[in-house]
Design a protein around this motif. Structure first.
Motif, PDB file in Angstrom:
ATOM      1  N   ASN A 120       6.364   7.859  10.193  1.00  0.00           N
ATOM      2  CA  ASN A 120       6.259   7.865   8.732  1.00  0.00           C
ATOM      3  C   ASN A 120       7.102   8.991   8.156  1.00  0.00           C
ATOM      4  O   ASN A 120       7.004  10.143   8.605  1.00  0.00           O
ATOM      5  CB  ASN A 120       4.799   8.084   8.307  1.00  0.00           C
ATOM      6  CG  ASN A 120       4.015   6.795   8.287  1.00  0.00           C
ATOM      7  OD1 ASN A 120       4.313   5.898   7.514  1.00  0.00           O
ATOM      8  ND2 ASN A 120       3.018   6.699   9.157  1.00  0.00           N
TER       9      ASN A 120
ATOM     10  N   GLU B  46       2.404   4.341  -3.743  1.00  0.00           N
ATOM     11  CA  GLU B  46       2.298   5.793  -3.714  1.00  0.00           C
ATOM     12  C   GLU B  46       3.263   6.385  -4.748  1.00  0.00           C
ATOM     13  O   GLU B  46       4.229   5.748  -5.160  1.00  0.00           O
ATOM     14  CB  GLU B  46       2.625   6.324  -2.316  1.00  0.00           C
ATOM     15  CG  GLU B  46       1.602   5.932  -1.271  1.00  0.00           C
ATOM     16  CD  GLU B  46       1.964   6.418   0.116  1.00  0.00           C
ATOM     17  OE1 GLU B  46       3.025   7.083   0.263  1.00  0.00           O
ATOM     18  OE2 GLU B  46       1.203   6.132   1.056  1.00  0.00           O
TER      19      GLU B  46
ATOM     20  N   LEU C  35       8.447   3.196   7.216  1.00  0.00           N
ATOM     21  CA  LEU C  35       7.150   2.842   7.793  1.00  0.00           C
ATOM     22  C   LEU C  35       7.354   2.342   9.228  1.00  0.00           C
ATOM     23  O   LEU C  35       8.016   1.323   9.435  1.00  0.00           O
ATOM     24  CB  LEU C  35       6.494   1.754   6.938  1.00  0.00           C
ATOM     25  CG  LEU C  35       5.077   1.322   7.288  1.00  0.00           C
ATOM     26  CD1 LEU C  35       4.105   2.479   7.095  1.00  0.00           C
ATOM     27  CD2 LEU C  35       4.657   0.134   6.428  1.00  0.00           C
TER      28      LEU C  35
ATOM     29  N   CYS D  98      10.574  -1.218   6.868  1.00  0.00           N
ATOM     30  CA  CYS D  98       9.811  -1.291   8.115  1.00  0.00           C
ATOM     31  C   CYS D  98      10.715  -1.743   9.257  1.00  0.00           C
ATOM     32  O   CYS D  98      11.885  -2.093   9.062  1.00  0.00           O
ATOM     33  CB  CYS D  98       8.603  -2.204   7.968  1.00  0.00           C
ATOM     34  SG  CYS D  98       8.986  -3.972   7.913  1.00  0.00           S
TER      35      CYS D  98
ATOM     36  N   LYS E 273      10.483   5.119   1.370  1.00  0.00           N
ATOM     37  CA  LYS E 273       9.482   5.312   2.422  1.00  0.00           C
ATOM     38  C   LYS E 273       9.892   4.555   3.681  1.00  0.00           C
ATOM     39  O   LYS E 273      10.241   3.363   3.627  1.00  0.00           O
ATOM     40  CB  LYS E 273       8.118   4.805   1.941  1.00  0.00           C
ATOM     41  CG  LYS E 273       6.994   4.945   2.945  1.00  0.00           C
ATOM     42  CD  LYS E 273       6.493   6.367   3.036  1.00  0.00           C
ATOM     43  CE  LYS E 273       5.274   6.480   3.933  1.00  0.00           C
ATOM     44  NZ  LYS E 273       4.740   7.847   3.962  1.00  0.00           N
TER      45      LYS E 273
ATOM     46  N   ASN F 178       0.820  -1.217   0.000  1.00  0.00           N
ATOM     47  CA  ASN F 178       0.000   0.000   0.000  1.00  0.00           C
ATOM     48  C   ASN F 178       0.852   1.264   0.000  1.00  0.00           C
ATOM     49  O   ASN F 178       0.425   2.312  -0.512  1.00  0.00           O
ATOM     50  CB  ASN F 178      -0.933   0.013   1.208  1.00  0.00           C
ATOM     51  CG  ASN F 178      -2.205  -0.762   0.955  1.00  0.00           C
ATOM     52  OD1 ASN F 178      -2.577  -0.992  -0.200  1.00  0.00           O
ATOM     53  ND2 ASN F 178      -2.866  -1.189   2.016  1.00  0.00           N
ATOM     54  N   LYS F 179       2.039   1.183   0.572  1.00  0.00           N
ATOM     55  CA  LYS F 179       2.929   2.347   0.602  1.00  0.00           C
ATOM     56  C   LYS F 179       3.751   2.477  -0.679  1.00  0.00           C
ATOM     57  O   LYS F 179       3.989   3.583  -1.153  1.00  0.00           O
ATOM     58  CB  LYS F 179       3.862   2.257   1.812  1.00  0.00           C
ATOM     59  CG  LYS F 179       3.150   2.370   3.143  1.00  0.00           C
ATOM     60  CD  LYS F 179       2.415   3.699   3.271  1.00  0.00           C
ATOM     61  CE  LYS F 179       1.682   3.806   4.597  1.00  0.00           C
ATOM     62  NZ  LYS F 179       0.944   5.089   4.725  1.00  0.00           N
TER      63      LYS F 179
ATOM     64  N   VAL G 103      10.172   0.494   0.331  1.00  0.00           N
ATOM     65  CA  VAL G 103       9.535   0.724   1.631  1.00  0.00           C
ATOM     66  C   VAL G 103      10.280  -0.103   2.667  1.00  0.00           C
ATOM     67  O   VAL G 103      10.519  -1.299   2.474  1.00  0.00           O
ATOM     68  CB  VAL G 103       8.044   0.338   1.621  1.00  0.00           C
ATOM     69  CG1 VAL G 103       7.433   0.546   3.011  1.00  0.00           C
ATOM     70  CG2 VAL G 103       7.281   1.144   0.582  1.00  0.00           C
TER      71      VAL G 103
END
Length: 325
Positions: free
Chosen positions: A138, A115, A201, A123, A199, A111-112, A121
């Motif tokens: 974030n 974008e 997260l 985590c 990103k 989902n990220k 991404v």
């Protein structure tokens, strides 16, 4: 399912497998239970001598998304690269065969990454039930300077290839060095170098197992020390040339690494130690002597640069007394 875009893209999950029968089923089960189901799971059996291949083949029979590829042992880096070369997904994630992921790991990272302009991404992870918080909020980061800040702050996302979802295209031209240690870090470094947007997260979706039999438990060998040195030297030269704000800390890091290498080499009769010693001696010449006097270990390296035989002899005696070896 709370997916933002129902036009789902294929995710390739690459799992190198080597003699991990004790934990392998748990790893695979955590993947097959994902809320995001549009993936292929590549289990790359890297010449296992236990029942790992048998376990992989069982899951291949049960789930069409599972593909087993077996080959002679080539190491984790080249195994990952092989998986990357044959996978079909638009996005890629790497999972170690003794680790697991949370049930919504793929969904949240996917989902990220869809974008605008996001290429990777990252985590957080959970270590034996304790959350490892490298990412507190974030955010979006850019380029190698952000990577250097994270690396020298010991943020896990800077040096682990897992715990991330990548656009496959950013990995296609990245080298996967055949090393016993540090190959993850060099891959991640070079990914950050070419990415525009990454990103972060603050979600702990990757469960890291501190496996007592894992590859990182045997770091005291000339090969491992050579890999430590290769990594530290690469970062040192990078900062020396283009990222001068990090030069001081990179220099202190390479001196620490050189000390560890000569400590290990003092008791080695391996031919590879001779080659490594030549590399160290050349690197020492590039370091401003003032940096050696920031620590006791630095002073020892400085003395070694003048009296190498005396220092190696002294370290060998010290090791025999302390470690009885």
């Amino acid at each position: 399912m709370t997916l933002k875009n129902m036009n789902l893209r294929l995710i390739s999950i690459i799992v190198p497998v080597y003699n991990c029968e004790e934990y392998l089923s748990e790893c695979i089960e955590s993947i097959l239970k994902q809320s995001y189901r549009h993936f292929e799971l590549l289990l790359l059996n890297d010449g296992s001598s236990d029942k790992s291949e048998e376990i992989c083949l069982k899951y291949q029979e049960e789930d069409y998304r599972v593909k087993v590829i077996s080959h002679e042992n080539m190491g984790v880096a080249l195994t990952r690269k092989k998986g990357l070369d044959i996978c079909k997904g638009e996005y890629v994630t790497f999972i170690d065969a003794d680790d697991t992921i949370e049930f919504n790991y793929l969904e949240l990272l996917y989902n990220k990454i869809i974008e605008k302009d996001i290429e990777v991404v990252c985590c957080n992870s959970i270590d034996s039930g304790i959350e490892n918080i490298s990412i507190a909020e974030n955010s979006v980061i850019y380029g190698l300077e952000s990577w250097l800040e994270a690396f020298f702050a010991n943020k896990r996302y800077a040096y682990c290839i897992w715990g991330k979802l990548y656009k496959k295209q950013v990995l296609e031209n990245v080298e996967f060095p055949n090393m016993k240690f540090g190959e993850d870090t060099l891959v991640v470094l070079n990914v950050f170098k070419i990415c525009n947007k990454i990103k972060l997260l603050p979600y702990a979706g990757y469960n890291y197992r501190d496996n007592p039999n894992g590859a990182m438990k045997n770091v005291y060998s000339i090969q491992h020390q050579k890999d430590f040195f290769t990594l530290s030297k690469y970062i040192f030269k990078l900062c020396q040339k283009d990222y001068i704000d990090f030069y001081d800390i990179a220099t202190q890091r390479i001196i620490q690494t050189i000390f560890n290498v000569i400590m290990e080499g003092s008791c080695s009769n391996e031919n590879k130690w001779i080659d490594l010693k030549l590399e160290i001696d050349e690197c020492i010449k590039e370091i401003d002597s003032k940096y050696y006097f920031y620590s006791i270990k630095g002073i020892i390296v400085y003395i070694y640069s003048i009296l190498p035989k005396a220092v190696l002899f002294s370290l060998k005696k010290y090791r025999k007394i302390k470690y009885k070896k």
